[in-house]
Design an enzyme around this catalytic site. Structure first.
Site, short mmCIF file in Angstrom:
data_model
loop_
_atom_site.label_atom_id
_atom_site.label_comp_id
_atom_site.label_asym_id
_atom_site.label_seq_id
_atom_site.Cartn_x
_atom_site.Cartn_y
_atom_site.Cartn_z
N LYS A 22 23.92 -7.27 14.65
CA LYS A 22 24.49 -7.39 16.00
C LYS A 22 23.54 -6.79 17.03
CE LYS A 22 27.56 -4.27 17.66
NZ LYS A 22 27.23 -3.77 19.00
N ASN A 23 23.01 -5.60 16.74
CA ASN A 23 22.21 -4.91 17.75
C ASN A 23 20.83 -5.52 17.94
OD1 ASN A 23 24.32 -3.24 18.24
ND2 ASN A 23 23.39 -1.38 17.38
N CYS A 126 33.00 4.23 28.95
CA CYS A 126 32.95 3.74 27.58
C CYS A 126 33.57 4.79 26.70
CB CYS A 126 31.51 3.49 27.17
SG CYS A 126 31.35 3.09 25.44
N ARG A 131 27.53 7.38 28.78
CA ARG A 131 26.55 6.31 28.59
C ARG A 131 26.01 5.75 29.91
NH1 ARG A 131 28.31 2.59 23.52
NH2 ARG A 131 26.08 2.39 23.29
N ASP A 316 25.32 5.40 14.51
CA ASP A 316 26.23 4.32 14.16
C ASP A 316 26.74 4.40 12.72
OD1 ASP A 316 26.04 3.36 16.70
OD2 ASP A 316 24.81 1.61 16.21
N ARG A 408 34.33 -6.83 16.61
CA ARG A 408 33.17 -6.86 17.51
C ARG A 408 31.87 -6.74 16.72
NH1 ARG A 408 32.93 -2.36 21.34
NH2 ARG A 408 30.92 -3.39 21.54
C1 UD1 Z 1 22.25 1.29 21.24
C2 UD1 Z 1 23.12 0.57 20.26
C3 UD1 Z 1 24.24 1.48 19.75
C4 UD1 Z 1 23.65 2.77 19.21
C5 UD1 Z 1 22.72 3.40 20.22
C6 UD1 Z 1 21.97 4.61 19.67
C7 UD1 Z 1 23.05 -1.77 20.87
C8 UD1 Z 1 23.78 -2.95 21.40
N1 UD1 Z 1 23.71 -0.60 20.88
O1 UD1 Z 1 23.07 1.62 22.36
O2 UD1 Z 1 24.96 0.80 18.72
O3 UD1 Z 1 24.69 3.68 18.92
O4 UD1 Z 1 21.71 2.45 20.65
O5 UD1 Z 1 21.28 4.27 18.53
O6 UD1 Z 1 21.93 -1.88 20.42
N2 UD1 Z 1 21.14 7.40 27.95
C9 UD1 Z 1 20.94 7.97 29.18
N3 UD1 Z 1 20.55 7.16 30.22
C10 UD1 Z 1 20.36 5.83 30.07
C11 UD1 Z 1 20.55 5.24 28.79
C12 UD1 Z 1 20.94 6.07 27.75
O7 UD1 Z 1 21.12 9.17 29.36
O8 UD1 Z 1 20.01 5.17 31.04
C13 UD1 Z 1 21.56 8.26 26.82
C14 UD1 Z 1 22.89 7.83 26.22
O9 UD1 Z 1 23.99 8.38 26.94
C15 UD1 Z 1 22.78 8.40 24.83
C16 UD1 Z 1 21.29 8.25 24.51
O10 UD1 Z 1 20.64 8.08 25.77
O11 UD1 Z 1 23.09 9.79 24.85
C17 UD1 Z 1 20.95 7.07 23.63
O12 UD1 Z 1 21.55 5.91 24.13
P1 UD1 Z 1 20.87 4.48 23.94
O13 UD1 Z 1 19.82 4.57 22.87
O14 UD1 Z 1 20.46 3.96 25.27
O15 UD1 Z 1 22.10 3.61 23.41
P2 UD1 Z 1 22.38 2.08 23.72
O16 UD1 Z 1 21.12 1.35 23.92
O17 UD1 Z 1 23.44 1.99 24.76
#
Ligand code: UD1
Length: 429
Positions: A22-23, A126, A131, A316, A408
């Site tokens: 999925k990811n 969320c 996030r 995850d 999902r």
């Molecule tokens: C992706 C995955 C999710 C997984 C996560 C971490 C998908 C669709 N989802 O989510 O399943 O759990 O990676 O491996 O691929 N953060 C910030 N600012 C930002 C963006 C992120 O502070 O602009 C923080 C987040 O709150 C979190 C950390 O960075 O604490 C990691 O998040 P991130 O790696 O961005 O997760 P996703 O890409 O949303």
């Protein structure tokens, strides 16, 4: 609303076909917006999130065509789809859509890179923490986009197109890395992304983009170099195997006991989780065609695990591991470092008899001799599957409510587990 009923106590024996990730599928589908030619994706999982993204992309003008079934192809194989963004008819991604699936915010990258403008709703709250999207926005700003926040929307403009730049992330983010890579692929000149996420899904995206004509080096390491090109073309790409689904079934087999072959799984993407399972008591054998997981008779051992960006233990799989060690001999400590509020499964696991104490970001799990079936509530995707895993080992009947969370991200979970001997069924009343 669908529910899942499990009667615990059966071992798992047999083969489970692992679906496409999925990811990886989500960013790959979004990448189709970068070209007017057709991107064909094979091994796409049949999931609610994928169906939702098809609708979102359709809104931007992407034509999605699912290939018909060929002889010998059965429902256990992923879909093949053609995605053609010949003309982008709308550069706005509305709240109703982005709020349903956070990753759809990532459309901002191809839209600004190709159309030089985008208006994308902020994803909103969320269930697993705040996030934010600040890192994604900063990456686009570094590439020269003007960004305003207007009535809950991120409005991005780059009338003369994006320009390559150095992007040094203060924190590792999968989403921000996907966005930076897609945007830089069409930016003028060279981009260097530092402190990039090293997740295998980033590598899969980079491979696909390279097939489309992008010039990318270093994906899978902390530093990614991208030489922007003027335009990208069509390509055909196979979505990588889902490492989280693989890890989940590996944990399920360790919990229930027995021997399960995870067909099509990719061991290289699961180094840390497999070594953790080995410590807990599973025998793991990696082969050319998948991963064999076996546990016969011996008890489960406690472990201390911290979630980390790849190659560390994935957040995850945290909930699933917690369900597993709730039956271990001794006390385990699980520290969550990625999302601050990802412990909602704790309350529900406690309903099944698990002994878990939360202190900030650390869960202390004292193994119990037995879990007892109960009615429980799924709260998010990974939390809900941890309840299924616990239910496999619980005495009596466990009913998991709000199964739409599971749908999902897990393709036909009850079919896959039933095929290995689990007493599990979906209740649709
Ligand atoms: C992706 C995955 C999710 C997984 C996560 C971490 C998908 C669709 N989802 O989510 O399943 O759990 O990676 O491996 O691929 N953060 C910030 N600012 C930002 C963006 C992120 O502070 O602009 C923080 C987040 O709150 C979190 C950390 O960075 O604490 C990691 O998040 P991130 O790696 O961005 O997760 P996703 O890409 O949303």
């Amino acid at each position: 609303m669908d529910r899942i009923r499990i009667r615990g106590g059966n071992c798992l024996n047999g083969t489970i076909a692992i679906s496409g990730a999925k990811n990886a599928a989500l960013p790959l589908m979004i990448a189709s917006l970068l070209t007017e030619e057709t991107l064909t994706l094979d091994n796409l999982p049949r999931l609610a999130d994928v169906a939702m993204l098809k609708r979102i992309l359709g809104n931007h003008g992407v034509d999605c065509m699912v290939h018909g079934k060929r002889a010998g192809q059965n429902g256990m194989h992923g879909e093949t789809i053609d995605l053609t963004a010949g003309a982008i008819v709308d550069t706005t991604a509305p709240y109703e859509m982005v709020s349903k699936m956070r990753a759809s915010f990532w459309v901002i990258a191809p839209l600004i890179a190709r159309m030089h403008q985008a208006r994308v709703s902020l994803p909103g709250g969320c269930a697993i923490g705040t996030r934010p999207v600040d890192l994604l926005i900063d990456a686009l700003k570094a590439l020269g986009a003007d960004i305003d926040i207007d009535s809950g929307y991120v409005v991005a403009r780059a009338p003369k197109g994006l320009t390559g730049a150095r992007i040094a992330f203060p924190k590792i983010s999968v989403g921000a890395t996907h966005v930076a890579v897609m945007a830089a692929a069409l930016a003028r000149g060279e981009t260097v992304i530092e402190n990039a996420a090293r997740e295998p899904e980033i590598v899969d995206l980079a491979l696909c983009l390279t097939g489309m004509g992008a010039r990318i080096a270093g994906a899978g390491t902390a530093t990614i170099h991208i030489d922007g090109v003027e335009s990208l073309g069509g390509a055909r790409h196979r979505v990588m195997a889902d490492r989280i689904e693989t890890g989940t079934y590996a944990i399920a087999a360790t919990m229930a006991g027995g021997e399960v072959f995870l067909e099509g799984a990719s061991p290289a993407t699961l180094g840390t989780p497999l070594s953790v399972l080995n410590k807990v008591g599973a025998e793991i054998t990696a082969t050319n065609s998948g991963i064999r997981v076996r546990r016969n008779g011996n008890g489960l051992a406690a472990v201390d695990v911290t979630t980390e960006p790849f190659p560390g233990f994935p957040t995850d799989l945290q909930a699933q591991l917690m369900a597993l060690v709730s039956r271990a001999n001794g006390t385990s400590h699980i520290r969550e470092t990625i999302f601050e509020n990802r412990f909602m499964h704790v309350q529900e696991l406690a309903r099944l008899g698990a002994d878990i104490h939360l202190d900030g970001q650390v869960a202390t799990v004292t193994g119990v001799d037995r879990l007892k079936g109960a009615e429980v509530m799924a709260t998010d995707l990974r939390a809900s599957v941890s309840l299924v895993i616990a239910g496999l080992a619980a005495e009596g009947e466990t009913v998991v409510n709000r199964v739409y969370h599971l749908d999902r991200g897990f393709e036909r979970i009850e079919e896959k587990l039933r095929g290995c001997g689990a007493a599990i069924e979906r209740l649709t009343t």
